[in-house]
Structures are given as C-alpha cells and as structure tokens.
Design a protein around this motif. Structure first.
Motif, mmCIF file in Angstrom:
data_model
loop_
_atom_site.group_PDB
_atom_site.id
_atom_site.type_symbol
_atom_site.label_atom_id
_atom_site.label_comp_id
_atom_site.label_asym_id
_atom_site.label_seq_id
_atom_site.Cartn_x
_atom_site.Cartn_y
_atom_site.Cartn_z
ATOM 1 N N SER A 1 12.891 -37.348 5.862
ATOM 2 C CA SER A 1 12.653 -38.664 6.456
ATOM 3 C C SER A 1 11.228 -39.139 6.164
ATOM 4 O O SER A 1 11.016 -40.321 5.921
ATOM 5 N N VAL A 2 10.282 -38.230 6.129
ATOM 6 C CA VAL A 2 8.934 -38.649 5.727
ATOM 7 C C VAL A 2 8.948 -39.108 4.263
ATOM 8 O O VAL A 2 8.369 -40.136 3.912
ATOM 9 N N ALA A 3 9.661 -38.355 3.434
ATOM 10 C CA ALA A 3 9.735 -38.722 2.019
ATOM 11 C C ALA A 3 10.295 -40.132 1.861
ATOM 12 O O ALA A 3 9.809 -40.930 1.055
ATOM 13 N N GLN B 1 -0.554 -43.828 -3.183
ATOM 14 C CA GLN B 1 0.146 -42.730 -2.512
ATOM 15 C C GLN B 1 -0.051 -41.403 -3.247
ATOM 16 O O GLN B 1 0.119 -41.324 -4.458
ATOM 17 N N ILE B 2 -0.382 -40.383 -2.482
ATOM 18 C CA ILE B 2 -0.501 -39.042 -3.062
ATOM 19 C C ILE B 2 0.486 -38.125 -2.347
ATOM 20 O O ILE B 2 0.545 -38.110 -1.121
ATOM 21 N N ILE B 3 1.260 -37.385 -3.124
ATOM 22 C CA ILE B 3 2.244 -36.480 -2.550
ATOM 23 C C ILE B 3 2.041 -35.112 -3.184
ATOM 24 O O ILE B 3 1.930 -34.986 -4.395
ATOM 25 N N LEU B 4 1.975 -34.116 -2.321
ATOM 26 C CA LEU B 4 1.641 -32.781 -2.808
ATOM 27 C C LEU B 4 2.666 -31.778 -2.324
ATOM 28 O O LEU B 4 3.228 -31.935 -1.235
ATOM 29 N N GLN C 1 7.106 -47.476 1.887
ATOM 30 C CA GLN C 1 5.785 -48.100 1.907
ATOM 31 C C GLN C 1 4.749 -47.143 1.338
ATOM 32 O O GLN C 1 3.949 -46.570 2.078
ATOM 33 N N PRO C 2 4.754 -47.000 0.020
ATOM 34 C CA PRO C 2 3.832 -46.033 -0.586
ATOM 35 C C PRO C 2 2.377 -46.359 -0.233
ATOM 36 O O PRO C 2 1.992 -47.520 -0.217
ATOM 37 N N GLY C 3 1.640 -45.343 0.088
ATOM 38 C CA GLY C 3 0.214 -45.526 0.358
ATOM 39 C C GLY C 3 -0.102 -45.972 1.768
ATOM 40 O O GLY C 3 -1.264 -46.034 2.168
ATOM 41 N N MET C 4 0.927 -46.311 2.547
ATOM 42 C CA MET C 4 0.644 -46.929 3.834
ATOM 43 C C MET C 4 0.755 -45.959 5.012
ATOM 44 O O MET C 4 -0.120 -45.901 5.854
ATOM 45 N N LEU C 5 1.880 -45.237 5.060
ATOM 46 C CA LEU C 5 2.177 -44.525 6.298
ATOM 47 C C LEU C 5 1.657 -43.103 6.336
ATOM 48 O O LEU C 5 1.004 -42.687 7.278
ATOM 49 N N HIS C 6 1.996 -42.375 5.311
ATOM 50 C CA HIS C 6 1.675 -40.950 5.320
ATOM 51 C C HIS C 6 0.938 -40.632 4.033
ATOM 52 O O HIS C 6 1.560 -40.400 3.005
ATOM 53 N N ASN C 7 -0.365 -40.625 4.110
ATOM 54 C CA ASN C 7 -1.112 -40.413 2.882
ATOM 55 C C ASN C 7 -2.285 -39.466 3.110
ATOM 56 O O ASN C 7 -3.139 -39.759 3.935
ATOM 57 N N PRO C 8 -2.352 -38.347 2.426
ATOM 58 C CA PRO C 8 -1.325 -37.823 1.532
ATOM 59 C C PRO C 8 -0.149 -37.260 2.317
ATOM 60 O O PRO C 8 -0.261 -37.020 3.500
ATOM 61 N N PHE C 9 0.943 -37.042 1.597
ATOM 62 C CA PHE C 9 2.092 -36.363 2.183
ATOM 63 C C PHE C 9 2.157 -34.979 1.548
ATOM 64 O O PHE C 9 2.165 -34.857 0.329
ATOM 65 N N GLY D 1 -3.292 -36.161 6.010
ATOM 66 C CA GLY D 1 -2.161 -37.085 6.165
ATOM 67 C C GLY D 1 -1.036 -36.422 6.926
ATOM 68 O O GLY D 1 -1.228 -35.896 8.006
ATOM 69 N N MET D 2 0.131 -36.409 6.318
ATOM 70 C CA MET D 2 1.297 -35.830 6.968
ATOM 71 C C MET D 2 1.654 -34.516 6.290
ATOM 72 O O MET D 2 1.732 -34.446 5.071
ATOM 73 N N ILE D 3 1.865 -33.478 7.087
ATOM 74 C CA ILE D 3 2.276 -32.193 6.517
ATOM 75 C C ILE D 3 3.630 -31.816 7.097
ATOM 76 O O ILE D 3 3.801 -31.814 8.317
#
Ligand code: ADP
Ligand code: MG
Length: 445
Positions: free
Chosen positions: A127-129, A239-242, A135-143, A265-267
């Motif tokens: 759901s985070v993904a 947006q950064i996703i790791l 909304q890339p870059g807005m909610l959870h950055n980085p994820f 950000g969000m883990i």
C-alpha cells in the motif's frame, strides 16, 4: 563476456531444470543476438523452436539470462535469417561493454503490481508502494523496503517504476542495484565526460530505485556519490525508493549520514508469506505458465516450502519441467519425487556448495582451502569462505572452523574481522565476493 558466452552460461544454468534433449533440440541451435533496451533478442532455428521457446520455456530462459547477466530482460524470439552469418555488429565481436550496459532505465517490465500477490506479509509495503506511485516525491520519501531474500523486494521496486511510467510515460525512472550503481560509477570516473554523463543520468530522474543497498561499500567514493545524488534528488522533491536486506539501522557498511537519510521517510518490511498466500502465489504462477496443476499438488508444495517465494517458484518450475519431460501430469507422486531427489527444492544452500563455489572462483581446491597453509592465495579465499558461510549458512564460528579443516574459532573470528575491514575498504574485493555470493544464491533460487 560476449553474447555467445552469455548464451553458453545461460544454457549451463538451464541444464539444472531441463533435459539434455530439450536443450539440444531447442536451445542449442538458437542464438542470442542482442541485449539492448531491456530486451534479449533470441534467434531461433525455425518456427517450431520459436513456438516452443516462447510458450514453454520463457520463464526459465528469463531466469537463466538473469543468472548469466544479473539483469532481467524481456524476450523477443525471431527466426534466424537463412544466411548463417549474423549482422555485422553482433556475434563474437560484440564489445564487452554491451554486457555491462544495463537496459537504459533498468526496469523489467514483467514485474508489475498485477502479478504481485498481496497478503498479510506484504500488505503494508504494497500500500505504501501504491501511494508512492500515486504521488511520487510527495508522501513517503524516501521509501525503504527491507526483507530476507526472495520475498519480493525487487519485484516491488520494478512494479513501482513500471507503474510510474505507465501513468506518466515521459517520467524519467531508473532502477539499479547498489552494485550496478557502484560499477557504473567506477567506470565513469575514468574521464570527465563519462563522469558528467553518469551524474546527469542519475541526477535527472523523477524517481530513483536502488536495490540491495547493503552492497554499498563503506567510506568509498561511490557511497559519497550516492549520498550527493540522494540529497540532490531529495531536495528537488524527486522520489527515492530503496530496498535492502535489513533495517537501515542494522547496516554495517553504510555510513551513518546515509543511514539517517534512509530512515528519514517511510520504512516497511516484507515478512515471509503464510500458507494461504503461498498457495495463492503458486496458483498464479502455474496459471501464468498455462500449466494444469491440481489444488492438491499446489497445497502439498505450499506446505512443504516455507520462506522464500523464489524457492517456491523454483520448486514449481522444477516440478513442471520434470512433468513435461516425462510427459506426465504434475501429480503428488511426482512432487514427492522432486522433493526427494531434486536439488533446488532444498530450502538452504549447503556449506559444501558455498565452499565449492569459493574454490571455483579462486581456482583452488577444497583441500588447499581447508589446509593449514597460510599463503596469501589461500588465506583470502579461506576468509571469503568463512564470510559467506557466516552470512549465507548462518554457521557459527565453531561450525565454520570445522568446515574449514578444523580451525580454532578465534582464528575464524580474526579472519572474519579482517575480511570485514577489507570489504569495507576494497571495492574490487567487494565485487568479487558479491559475484560469488550471487552465483551461489542464483544457483539455488
Ligand atoms: P527479493 O528481491 O526480496 O530477494 P524478488 O523480488 O526477487 O525477491 O522475488 C523473488 C521471486 O518471487 C520473483 O520471481 C518474484 O516475482 C516472486 N515474488 C515475490 N513476491 C511475490 C508476490 N507477492 N507475488 C508474486 N510473486 C512474488
Ligand atoms: Mg532482490
């Protein structure tokens, strides 16, 4: 490595799952004609082979190419033109650079949200993904996503990237593993122009997906470069996703300042799937291969293999391959036979396999590795073996000592500390160890 060698390596990998006859009939006469833009072009000798390769063996071939190149490719099957030579720019003269070039954005289109089964173990991550793709870059950055191996991190990263591009085709999205980022970076710093284009490439994205971040080596220029890239993108609202194999706080090689960025950000983690989810995944995978497998057999398989989804998939492949080879339906008896006799179904890599792979990589024998000799050519592989036995097999110091010819646990501890330090300081060694590790895990997925 040229295309021919890549193809040969892929065939070797396929030999684990397919009979010699199948390989000789369909794969041997085929050729790999190109690896560009995320697509592997395969030239088939005739229409029958083309049909068979496409309809029956696509997924195995994708895996084999992944094992041979480290990347995922879409497959395109063409019939070989009648003349036997290949176009001038392919074949044995292919420059090694081709092999190193990832497809431009690194995204494997076959990994989507649609073919990702959602269950209690990955619900939050999914759901985070999805929110991130909205909304890339807005909610959870980085994820940041973490989990053990084979639980869907890589799949999810690609799904995010693909979905962002679906919604906004001109969005600039790049997927790369930390290892790939490092290799490309090292190659780029050889001159100013390539260094600038490397920077442009990674700093001009709308979304950056970096996989397996645990492989950033500490205190190195590439980690520094990634830190700067990260900051620039972050400040620009990109947006950064790791993804990594553990919680950022547990990284040993990643510098503190980067760890705190990761944690900003969000883990979320992905857990091992429960029985119900394993069953659902098997149903989907069987359907995707258009294979008829009874619920009874799927359930038996789901019950016997816990943990890694990759392993579950591997066992299903194996079962289907054997059923096809024997021209028999995939029954419960066949499954039992597969589980009893077949290698890849075992849930763990054995220590012996780890030792064998290390010996192969360093061209020494197991006797030498386990001897009392202290020459440099033997000591380094021995320490690498200890390192891998610790991280892959979770072996204790005493067990490692026994496996390596009866060494004392303090000797092993000393060796492990030493290799940890060396790995932190030496990118080449790190890449070496990573490639042995990849080889071992690749063989057993
Ligand atoms: P990781 O990166 O965590 O090691 P991968 O993303 O490579 O794991 O997943 C391993 C295999 O399992 C892939 O083939 C992937 O498609 C499959 N897989 C993982 N999770 C799921 C899922 N929830 N639904 C369907 N397939 C999955
Ligand atoms: Mg992965």
């Amino acid at each position: 490595m040229n295309l021919k060698e890549i193809w040969q390596n892929a065939l070797v990998f396929l030999e684990r799952d397919l009979s010699k006859g199948v390989i000789a009939t369909f794969f041997g006469p085929a050729e790999l004609a190109g690896l560009e833009e995320g697509t592997a072009r395969i030239l088939c000798p005739n229409r029958l082979a083309q049909e068979q390769l496409r309809s029956r063996y696509s997924s195995q071939l994708t895996e084999a190419l992944r094992a041979a190149t480290g990347s995922d490719y879409q497959l395109s099957f063409e019939i070989k033109p009648l003349k036997t030579e290949l176009p001038a720019n392919s074949g044995s003269e292919i420059q090694p650079s081709l092999f190193h070039h990832s497809p431009p954005n690194g995204l494997a289109v076959s990994y989507s949200f649609e073919n990702f089964v959602v269950g209690p173990s990955n619900q939050l991550a999914v759901s985070v993904a999805q929110a991130v793709t909205e909304q890339p870059g807005m909610l959870h950055n980085p994820f940041f996503i973490y989990s053990g191996v084979g639980l869907g991190k890589t799949h999810l990263l690609h799904a995010i990237g693909n979905h962002i591009k679906e919604k906004k085709p001109d969005a600039h999205v790049i997927y790369a593993s930390a290892e790939r980022f490092t290799t490309e970076f090292i190659r780029s710093i050889q001159n100013r122009q390539t260094a600038a284009s490397f920077r442009r490439k990674f700093r001009s994205v709308d979304a950056l997906l970096i996989d397996d971040v645990q492989f950033f080596a500490s205190r190195t220029a590439s980690q520094e470069e990634f830190f700067n890239t990260f900051n620039e993108l972050y400040l620009a609202g990109k947006q950064i996703i790791l993804a990594g194999d553990r919680h950022p706080a547990e990284f040993r090689n990643v510098e503190q300042r980067l760890v705190s960025r990761f944690a900003g950000g969000m883990i979320t983690d992905i857990q091992e799937p429960d029985l119900d989810m394993r069953l659902q995944i098997l149903r989907r995978k069987a359907a995707a291969q258009e294979a008829q497998v009874s619920e009874e057999v799927l359930l038996a398989l789901a019950q016997q293999l816990e943990g890694s989804i990759r392993q579950l998939e591997g066992a299903l492949h194996q079962l289907l391959a054997i059923a096809r080879a024997q021209k028999a339906p995939p029954t419960a008896e066949l499954l039992n036979a597969v589980i009893k006799t077949a290698g890849p179904v075992r849930p763990f890599v054995t220590p012996a396999e780890v030792i064998k792979s290390v010996c192969q990589a360093y061209q020494i024998t197991a006797e030498q590795l386990c001897s009392a000799r202290r020459s440099k050519e033997i000591v380094l592989p021995r320490q690498v073996a200890a390192y891998l036995l610790r991280y892959i097999n979770k072996a204790s110091l005493n067990q490692i000592g026994k496996l390596l010819g009866g060494k004392d646990h303090t000797t092993i501890l000393y060796g492990l500390k030493k290799i940890d330090r060396q790995l932190a300081a030496d990118e080449i060694l790190r890449n070496q160890v990573e490639s042995v590790r990849g080889e071992i895990l690749g063989k057993n997925r």
